[in-house]
Write a protein that holds these residues in place. Sequence first.
Motif, PDB file in Angstrom:
ATOM      1  N   PHE A 197      21.105 -25.792  12.856  1.00 21.15           N
ATOM      2  CA  PHE A 197      21.988 -26.432  13.831  1.00 21.15           C
ATOM      3  C   PHE A 197      23.297 -26.837  13.152  1.00 21.15           C
ATOM      4  CE2 PHE A 197      19.497 -29.820  11.939  1.00 21.15           C
ATOM      5  CZ  PHE A 197      20.405 -30.862  11.749  1.00 21.15           C
ATOM      6  N   VAL A 198      24.316 -27.092  13.979  1.00 19.97           N
ATOM      7  CA  VAL A 198      25.616 -27.541  13.468  1.00 19.97           C
ATOM      8  C   VAL A 198      25.530 -29.031  13.151  1.00 19.97           C
ATOM      9  CG1 VAL A 198      28.064 -27.860  13.995  1.00 19.97           C
ATOM     10  CG2 VAL A 198      26.887 -25.776  14.732  1.00 19.97           C
ATOM     11  N   LEU A 199      25.915 -29.389  11.941  1.00 24.10           N
ATOM     12  CA  LEU A 199      25.827 -30.777  11.500  1.00 24.10           C
ATOM     13  C   LEU A 199      27.135 -31.530  11.726  1.00 24.10           C
ATOM     14  CD1 LEU A 199      23.915 -32.804  10.123  1.00 24.10           C
ATOM     15  CD2 LEU A 199      24.774 -31.996   7.909  1.00 24.10           C
ATOM     16  N   THR A 200      28.242 -30.983  11.220  1.00 22.80           N
ATOM     17  CA  THR A 200      29.546 -31.651  11.339  1.00 22.80           C
ATOM     18  C   THR A 200      30.658 -30.610  11.328  1.00 22.80           C
ATOM     19  OG1 THR A 200      29.792 -31.857   8.941  1.00 22.80           O
ATOM     20  CG2 THR A 200      28.808 -33.735  10.084  1.00 22.80           C
ATOM     21  N   GLU A 201      31.866 -31.086  11.564  1.00 25.00           N
ATOM     22  CA  GLU A 201      33.072 -30.281  11.353  1.00 25.00           C
ATOM     23  C   GLU A 201      33.864 -30.960  10.250  1.00 25.00           C
ATOM     24  OE1 GLU A 201      35.753 -28.306  14.543  1.00 25.00           O
ATOM     25  OE2 GLU A 201      36.772 -30.170  14.010  1.00 25.00           O
ATOM     26  N   GLN A 202      34.467 -30.177   9.354  1.00 25.30           N
ATOM     27  CA  GLN A 202      35.232 -30.796   8.288  1.00 25.30           C
ATOM     28  C   GLN A 202      36.530 -30.049   8.000  1.00 25.30           C
ATOM     29  OE1 GLN A 202      31.976 -29.715   7.334  1.00 25.30           O
ATOM     30  NE2 GLN A 202      32.573 -27.727   6.534  1.00 25.30           N
TER      31      GLN A 202
END
Length: 233
Positions: A184-189
Amino acid sequence: MSGVTTAGLARADNSIVFTTEDYPPYNFKENGVDKGVGYEQVVLMMKDIGIPYSIEMMPWARAIALAENEQMTCVFSTAHIPERDGRFKWVEPLLIDRNIIMSRKGSGIKVGNVDEARHYLAGTQRDDYTQSLLERQGFPRIDLAADLELTIKKLESGRIDLMPVSEKFYHKLVAEGHPLEKQFVLTEQKFAIACNKAMPDDLVTKMQVSLDRLIADGTQARIAAQYGLGPVN
């Protein structure tokens, strides 16, 4: 350009030392040649502003420690996360990317969010931004390795269950045949250049203005596309 790394040399000739790690497609060495989305932008920026510089590839923990502790030193491509914000002066963005949680393909692990993922052993490389990310998300068990390659080997051999990584780097690993799957997608950075706090403001401003030009004239997008990456937004 690579080779010189000591901050003593940087102070002596008023040049800027850049440190980085082997982390495709942002910065890496291929057939003895340094390249990458971040690397190429740094080279263009420094040629544009006409300030002497050197770039050295090394383990990440050392790369970021030198930038934090040695004057006239910057590190890239660095995730600009809250834990690092006040520790550096920033030139950004080199790229914006998402961070995902991945597992070994065929492991039987199926998690769709952080709450489910916390039940498993997650691993990453020491002092990487993903270490702070896992700690901030409350993972109770975090295995720390000396470098990225070792963490990937641990994941593929089943010594750890999950690993956070740049989504773009994940796609590169899969294309190379690594047996991995996205959970799954955790964060955007935001990836950036992080410079020592003692770096003169006028130099940081010159680098930022040059990077802004690369973004405005489409050069950054063209470089990203050459490495199979989507547009920066």
